[in-house]
Design a protein around this motif. Structure first.
Motif, PDB file in Angstrom:
ATOM      1  N   TYR A 157       0.831  -1.207   0.000  1.00  0.00           N
ATOM      2  CA  TYR A 157       0.000   0.000   0.000  1.00  0.00           C
ATOM      3  C   TYR A 157       0.865   1.256   0.000  1.00  0.00           C
ATOM      4  O   TYR A 157       0.555   2.237  -0.695  1.00  0.00           O
ATOM      5  CB  TYR A 157      -0.924   0.006   1.215  1.00  0.00           C
ATOM      6  CG  TYR A 157      -1.823   1.217   1.281  1.00  0.00           C
ATOM      7  CD1 TYR A 157      -2.849   1.404   0.353  1.00  0.00           C
ATOM      8  CD2 TYR A 157      -1.641   2.198   2.253  1.00  0.00           C
ATOM      9  CE1 TYR A 157      -3.669   2.516   0.390  1.00  0.00           C
ATOM     10  CE2 TYR A 157      -2.452   3.322   2.300  1.00  0.00           C
ATOM     11  CZ  TYR A 157      -3.458   3.471   1.366  1.00  0.00           C
ATOM     12  OH  TYR A 157      -4.267   4.594   1.405  1.00  0.00           O
ATOM     13  N   LYS A 158       1.976   1.218   0.749  1.00  0.00           N
ATOM     14  CA  LYS A 158       2.880   2.365   0.761  1.00  0.00           C
ATOM     15  C   LYS A 158       3.453   2.610  -0.626  1.00  0.00           C
ATOM     16  O   LYS A 158       3.524   3.756  -1.091  1.00  0.00           O
ATOM     17  CB  LYS A 158       4.014   2.112   1.768  1.00  0.00           C
ATOM     18  CG  LYS A 158       5.011   3.268   1.845  1.00  0.00           C
ATOM     19  CD  LYS A 158       6.116   2.986   2.847  1.00  0.00           C
ATOM     20  CE  LYS A 158       7.120   4.141   2.884  1.00  0.00           C
ATOM     21  NZ  LYS A 158       8.213   3.893   3.854  1.00  0.00           N
ATOM     22  N   TYR A 159       3.873   1.550  -1.291  1.00  0.00           N
ATOM     23  CA  TYR A 159       4.383   1.702  -2.658  1.00  0.00           C
ATOM     24  C   TYR A 159       3.308   2.269  -3.577  1.00  0.00           C
ATOM     25  O   TYR A 159       3.597   3.085  -4.457  1.00  0.00           O
ATOM     26  CB  TYR A 159       4.856   0.344  -3.197  1.00  0.00           C
ATOM     27  CG  TYR A 159       6.227  -0.064  -2.724  1.00  0.00           C
ATOM     28  CD1 TYR A 159       7.101   0.844  -2.140  1.00  0.00           C
ATOM     29  CD2 TYR A 159       6.665  -1.380  -2.866  1.00  0.00           C
ATOM     30  CE1 TYR A 159       8.361   0.472  -1.716  1.00  0.00           C
ATOM     31  CE2 TYR A 159       7.936  -1.771  -2.442  1.00  0.00           C
ATOM     32  CZ  TYR A 159       8.767  -0.836  -1.868  1.00  0.00           C
ATOM     33  OH  TYR A 159      10.025  -1.211  -1.446  1.00  0.00           O
ATOM     34  N   ALA A 168       1.513   2.166 -13.619  1.00  0.00           N
ATOM     35  CA  ALA A 168       1.993   1.355 -12.496  1.00  0.00           C
ATOM     36  C   ALA A 168       0.877   1.143 -11.478  1.00  0.00           C
ATOM     37  O   ALA A 168       0.713   0.043 -10.936  1.00  0.00           O
ATOM     38  CB  ALA A 168       3.193   2.023 -11.841  1.00  0.00           C
ATOM     39  N   LYS A 169       0.106   2.189 -11.226  1.00  0.00           N
ATOM     40  CA  LYS A 169      -1.031   2.054 -10.321  1.00  0.00           C
ATOM     41  C   LYS A 169      -2.042   1.060 -10.868  1.00  0.00           C
ATOM     42  O   LYS A 169      -2.684   0.320 -10.112  1.00  0.00           O
ATOM     43  CB  LYS A 169      -1.697   3.412 -10.092  1.00  0.00           C
ATOM     44  CG  LYS A 169      -0.966   4.326  -9.124  1.00  0.00           C
ATOM     45  CD  LYS A 169      -1.735   5.597  -8.888  1.00  0.00           C
ATOM     46  CE  LYS A 169      -1.112   6.453  -7.798  1.00  0.00           C
ATOM     47  NZ  LYS A 169      -1.245   5.875  -6.455  1.00  0.00           N
ATOM     48  N   CYS A 227       8.575  -0.263  -9.065  1.00  0.00           N
ATOM     49  CA  CYS A 227       8.885   0.528  -7.871  1.00  0.00           C
ATOM     50  C   CYS A 227      10.372   0.502  -7.548  1.00  0.00           C
ATOM     51  O   CYS A 227      10.963   1.525  -7.188  1.00  0.00           O
ATOM     52  CB  CYS A 227       8.070   0.010  -6.681  1.00  0.00           C
ATOM     53  SG  CYS A 227       6.292   0.256  -6.838  1.00  0.00           S
ATOM     54  N   ARG A 228      10.983  -0.669  -7.692  1.00  0.00           N
ATOM     55  CA  ARG A 228      12.409  -0.773  -7.392  1.00  0.00           C
ATOM     56  C   ARG A 228      13.237   0.001  -8.423  1.00  0.00           C
ATOM     57  O   ARG A 228      14.212   0.688  -8.069  1.00  0.00           O
ATOM     58  CB  ARG A 228      12.837  -2.245  -7.387  1.00  0.00           C
ATOM     59  CG  ARG A 228      14.293  -2.468  -7.038  1.00  0.00           C
ATOM     60  CD  ARG A 228      14.652  -1.874  -5.691  1.00  0.00           C
ATOM     61  NE  ARG A 228      16.035  -2.179  -5.335  1.00  0.00           N
ATOM     62  CZ  ARG A 228      16.730  -1.503  -4.428  1.00  0.00           C
ATOM     63  NH1 ARG A 228      16.165  -0.490  -3.772  1.00  0.00           N
ATOM     64  NH2 ARG A 228      17.971  -1.845  -4.146  1.00  0.00           N
ATOM     65  N   ALA A 229      12.862  -0.080  -9.693  1.00  0.00           N
ATOM     66  CA  ALA A 229      13.565   0.675 -10.727  1.00  0.00           C
ATOM     67  C   ALA A 229      13.433   2.171 -10.488  1.00  0.00           C
ATOM     68  O   ALA A 229      14.359   2.945 -10.750  1.00  0.00           O
ATOM     69  CB  ALA A 229      13.015   0.299 -12.102  1.00  0.00           C
ATOM     70  N   GLN A 230      12.292   2.570  -9.959  1.00  0.00           N
ATOM     71  CA  GLN A 230      12.092   3.986  -9.644  1.00  0.00           C
ATOM     72  C   GLN A 230      13.011   4.408  -8.501  1.00  0.00           C
ATOM     73  O   GLN A 230      13.591   5.503  -8.535  1.00  0.00           O
ATOM     74  CB  GLN A 230      10.624   4.212  -9.273  1.00  0.00           C
ATOM     75  CG  GLN A 230      10.165   5.641  -9.358  1.00  0.00           C
ATOM     76  CD  GLN A 230       8.657   5.753  -9.232  1.00  0.00           C
ATOM     77  OE1 GLN A 230       8.046   5.184  -8.333  1.00  0.00           O
ATOM     78  NE2 GLN A 230       8.044   6.488 -10.140  1.00  0.00           N
ATOM     79  N   GLN A 231      13.171   3.551  -7.493  1.00  0.00           N
ATOM     80  CA  GLN A 231      14.074   3.841  -6.387  1.00  0.00           C
ATOM     81  C   GLN A 231      15.516   3.989  -6.877  1.00  0.00           C
ATOM     82  O   GLN A 231      16.276   4.818  -6.377  1.00  0.00           O
ATOM     83  CB  GLN A 231      14.001   2.726  -5.340  1.00  0.00           C
ATOM     84  CG  GLN A 231      12.700   2.676  -4.569  1.00  0.00           C
ATOM     85  CD  GLN A 231      12.626   1.446  -3.667  1.00  0.00           C
ATOM     86  OE1 GLN A 231      13.408   0.515  -3.803  1.00  0.00           O
ATOM     87  NE2 GLN A 231      11.668   1.440  -2.749  1.00  0.00           N
TER      88      GLN A 231
END
Length: 256
Positions: A157-159, A168-169, A227-231
């Protein structure tokens, strides 16, 4: 639902769980035909995700995650094909290992002691496998598995709320909708089995659970890859093969 009049290559059922599908209706080598073959889409989807992760050189954790999905599906095939207790373990133990891996992928970016978390997960998974090989679980396994799943919810949920990309959503929403529909199919198959058994056509709720959970795992993995690629500032985009099948495409900085 055991069919005593039909020959069985694997012998009497020894698993602690059976599903609402008549046994050995298509082959003496496959106890539950639809529950077995319905795992094939899970394997294919995991293979697609694995190829994408390797081709774009994502972190190894995602390759392992896709491989774990494949191992789980293969274990499920063996279990439903044989309905033997030893093969039930090859289904249930990878389920726990997979959830431990999801917990690691979800929480490791903010874990300050990098070696502590994977070490704990490894020993926990090994201890569970040993214990599970000696003790027959019933409702206890389901409760344990649900607890592991619930541990993933806050982080997912945080992601979701921190992700601004609409595509992505959409992946996250597909993840939620598929697990909801899959759970309904699972519950329908379990609760209404006595009535379903009297129908001329079995809707194969557990087989539908397998198919939907295959897509669910793919959507979850793809969302986490984004999400990880965005980080890591890899400029991720959700693109669609043939206009409808989503996957993550990244653009790493030249220094990487």
């Amino acid at each position: 639902m055991a069919e005593k009049m039909v020959s069985s290559f694997w012998g009497p059922v020894t698993s602690t769980t059976e599903w609402c599908e008549k046994n050995y209706t298509h082959s003496s080598y496959i106890a539950e035909f639809y529950n077995t073959v319905s795992n094939i889409p899970c394997i294919l989807l995991a293979l697609i995700g694995l190829i994408n992760a390797l081709r774009q050189r994502f972190e190894k954790r995602f390759s392992i995650l896709h491989l774990s999905n494949m191992v789980l599906a293969i274990g499920s095939m063996l279990f439903h094909a044989t309905l033997q207790h030893v093969q039930q373990q090859s289904d249930e133990t990878p389920m726990v290992w997979e959830m431990l891996l999801y917990i690691y992928v979800l929480y490791s970016p903010d874990w300050h002691y990098r070696s502590t978390m994977p070490t704990f997960m490894f020993f926990y998974g090994a201890a569970f496998a040993i214990f599970h090989s000696q003790v027959r679980f019933g409702i206890g396994f389901k409760v344990h598995y649900i607890i592991l799943c619930l541990l993933c919810v806050p982080r997912m949920y945080k992601y979701y709320i921190y992700t601004k990309d609409a595509s992505a959503k959409r992946l996250a929403k597909l993840y939620v909708s598929t697990i909801f529909l899959a759970s309904l199919c699972w519950l329908f198959d379990r609760i209404f089995c006595p009535k379903i058994s009297a129908w001329n056509i079995n809707p194969q709720g557990h087989a539908l659970w397998h198919v939907l959970m295959g897509f669910n795992s793919y959507f979850a993995n793809t969302f986490l890859m984004f999400c990880r690629a965005q980080q890591l500032e890899w400029s991720p985009r959700v693109v669609y093969f043939l206009g409808f099948f989503p996957y993550v495409k990244i653009q790493k900085p030249k220094t990487q």
